[in-house]
Design an enzyme around this catalytic site. Structure first.
Site, mmCIF file in Angstrom:
data_model
loop_
_atom_site.group_PDB
_atom_site.id
_atom_site.type_symbol
_atom_site.label_atom_id
_atom_site.label_comp_id
_atom_site.label_asym_id
_atom_site.label_seq_id
_atom_site.Cartn_x
_atom_site.Cartn_y
_atom_site.Cartn_z
ATOM 1 C CB CYS A 47 -0.942 -0.011 1.185
ATOM 2 S SG CYS A 47 -1.989 -1.477 1.211
ATOM 3 C CG HIS A 80 -2.102 3.698 5.983
ATOM 4 N ND1 HIS A 80 -2.035 3.610 4.609
ATOM 5 C CD2 HIS A 80 -2.243 2.430 6.440
ATOM 6 C CE1 HIS A 80 -2.131 2.341 4.248
ATOM 7 N NE2 HIS A 80 -2.269 1.609 5.339
ATOM 8 C CD GLU A 98 -1.792 6.899 10.032
ATOM 9 O OE1 GLU A 98 -1.345 7.692 9.170
ATOM 10 O OE2 GLU A 98 -2.734 6.118 9.816
ATOM 11 C CE LYS A 127 -5.675 4.003 2.713
ATOM 12 N NZ LYS A 127 -4.780 5.137 3.057
ATOM 13 C CG HIS A 143 -6.533 0.605 1.561
ATOM 14 N ND1 HIS A 143 -5.635 1.379 0.847
ATOM 15 C CD2 HIS A 143 -5.786 -0.124 2.443
ATOM 16 C CE1 HIS A 143 -4.418 1.126 1.268
ATOM 17 N NE2 HIS A 143 -4.487 0.218 2.235
ATOM 18 C CG PHE A 177 -0.315 -6.281 4.083
ATOM 19 C CD1 PHE A 177 -0.791 -5.591 5.180
ATOM 20 C CD2 PHE A 177 -1.214 -7.041 3.348
ATOM 21 C CE1 PHE A 177 -2.116 -5.644 5.551
ATOM 22 C CE2 PHE A 177 -2.555 -7.105 3.704
ATOM 23 C CZ PHE A 177 -3.015 -6.405 4.808
#
Length: 417
Positions: A165, A305, A316, A337, A342, A403
């Site tokens: 991502c 994010h 975060e 998002k 996403h 990831f």
């Protein structure tokens, strides 16, 4: 060696809430959710039955039918958003030195539909490998910048970044670096993703990563809400034209903003879970600030994010609180998002466009779908819940985490001579 300044001169977007940059921005300002029941395949046996699709997209509306058949949707999306950005930047490639114009692109997964289709055809056969000759060229991630370069005759640096991502943010950082080192005058950068198929949704369901709020998909992406239950998968593309300031001024280009720094780090913690205290997130934001020569006091907006996962949102916000200290409380924070879903490898580019337009227009996009405060989060932070907020933004930071523990942050600043 004196580093060149790098500016943004063109934007293109193909998203679940708008198929052009103006439509995308209008969707953000109005708090539109792009989530709806999946139309691409039969979801009866799937845990998640909704996603953020690009609505009413017909490739032949943008590309020749023969050309469209030879390329995967993630490349189709890349070409469409790039055409808008090229026109927006006023690039006339016949008058420019295309040897010094490159393409650096990001995608986390690439041609998943092509891979799925071909393997299913093979599995249903007698074992004879009667595969499409375009199978490999349609699937590989680096084919997106390849097609862009071939369409416009661009012979500068050309490659892809793959960091889940964080992919398109890494692409933007690489593009920024190449230009400021003088290795290119212009780089077409961004990212695209198209994973809304049986393999993509089934795979993320198997990881328990997706929301299963099938009874109310429009509010399923709810970053920082107490009842968040996973991310909502999205698709699309974003293109940003980066250009050296001297080159942009020489051709009389309009300038949206300046890109001033990029940071990268690794969580070194887990294949999918973030560091619980946000260590990698804190390091990457600090790295971006150091690269830009800025302090926490200089940042007015963070496009986080913020995927709407139980663990990710907490780590975060911990990172922001630890790094920014008291400065965290004068920030606007938002997760777009909540509207687009996403976009995985394309998220960084699409969300960077949100930052650039926030700076240009003096308004922060909201985090929609907030209903219940999460006691695990700092309630004094301004998450820009449910409604856009006007604000003069000197500099904005965009976070993307992937990831594998890949973290990338990029900073845009209001352009000043």
């Amino acid at each position: 060696m004196e580093l060149k300044r790098v500016v943004v001169t063109g934007l293109g977007a193909l998203t679940p809430i708008g198929k052009t940059v103006p439509e995308y921005w209008e969707g953000l300002m109005n708090g539109v959710s792009g989530a709806a029941p999946i139309t691409r395949f039969d979801t009866e046996k799937f845990k998640t039955k909704f996603a953020c699709e690009v609505k009413n997209f017909v490739a032949e509306d943008y590309l020749e039918k023969k050309e469209a058949r030879k390329i995967d949707p993630f490349v189709q999306y890349a070409l469409v958003s790039t055409e808008e950005a090229v026109k927006d930047a006023g690039l006339d490639f016949e008058t420019l030195n295309t040897n010094r114009i490159g393409v650096i692109w990001g995608s986390g997964i690439g041609g998943l539909k092509t891979f799925l289709d071909e393997i299913m055809i093979f599995a249903k056969g007698d074992g004879t490998p009667r595969l499409n000759p375009f199978f490999i060229p349609k699937m590989i991630i680096d084919i997106a910048p390849g097609h862009i370069s071939m369409k416009y005759g661009l012979r500068g640096p050309n490659f892809s970044c793959v960091s889940a991502c964080a992919s398109s943010t890494n692409a933007l950082i690489d593009a920024f670096t190449y230009i400021r080192l003088g290795k290119a005058d212009i780089i077409v950068s961004g990212g695209s993703e198209a994973i809304l198929n049986e393999a993509g949704i089934g795979g993320f369901n198997a990881m328990h990563a997706l929301s299963t709020r099938n009874d109310d998909p429009q509010t399923a992406s709810r970053p920082f809400d107490k009842d968040r239950d996973g991310f909502v998968a999205g698709e699309g593309a974003g293109t940003i034209i980066l250009e050296s300031l001297e080159h942009a001024k020489a051709r009389g280009a309009k300038i949206y903003a300046e890109i001033v720094g990029g940071g990268m780090s690794a969580d070194a913690n887990h294949i999918t879970a973030p560091h619980p205290e946000g260590l990698g997130a804190r390091l990457v934001m600090q790295s971006a600030l150091d690269d830009a020569g800025l302090t926490t006091a200089d940042i007015d907006y963070i496009n986080v994010h913020g995927t709407s996962t139980p663990l990710g949102d907490i780590s975060e916000t911990k990172a922001i609180g630890t790094l920014f200290g008291d400065d965290a409380y004068r920030l606007n924070i938002s997760s777009t998002k909540s509207m687009t879903g996403h976009l995985l490898g394309a998220a960084g580019a699409v969300e960077s466009i949100a930052c650039i337009l926030a700076i240009k227009n003096g308004i922060v996009p909201p985090t929609i779908n907030h209903f219940t405060d999460d006691p695990a989060l700092d309630s004094k932070l301004n998450f820009t819940f449910n409604k856009a907020q006007k604000r003069d933004i000197r500099a904005a930071l965009s976070n993307t985490f992937g990831f594998g523990g890949h973290n990338a942050s990029v900073i845009f600043k209001k352009f000043e001579e």
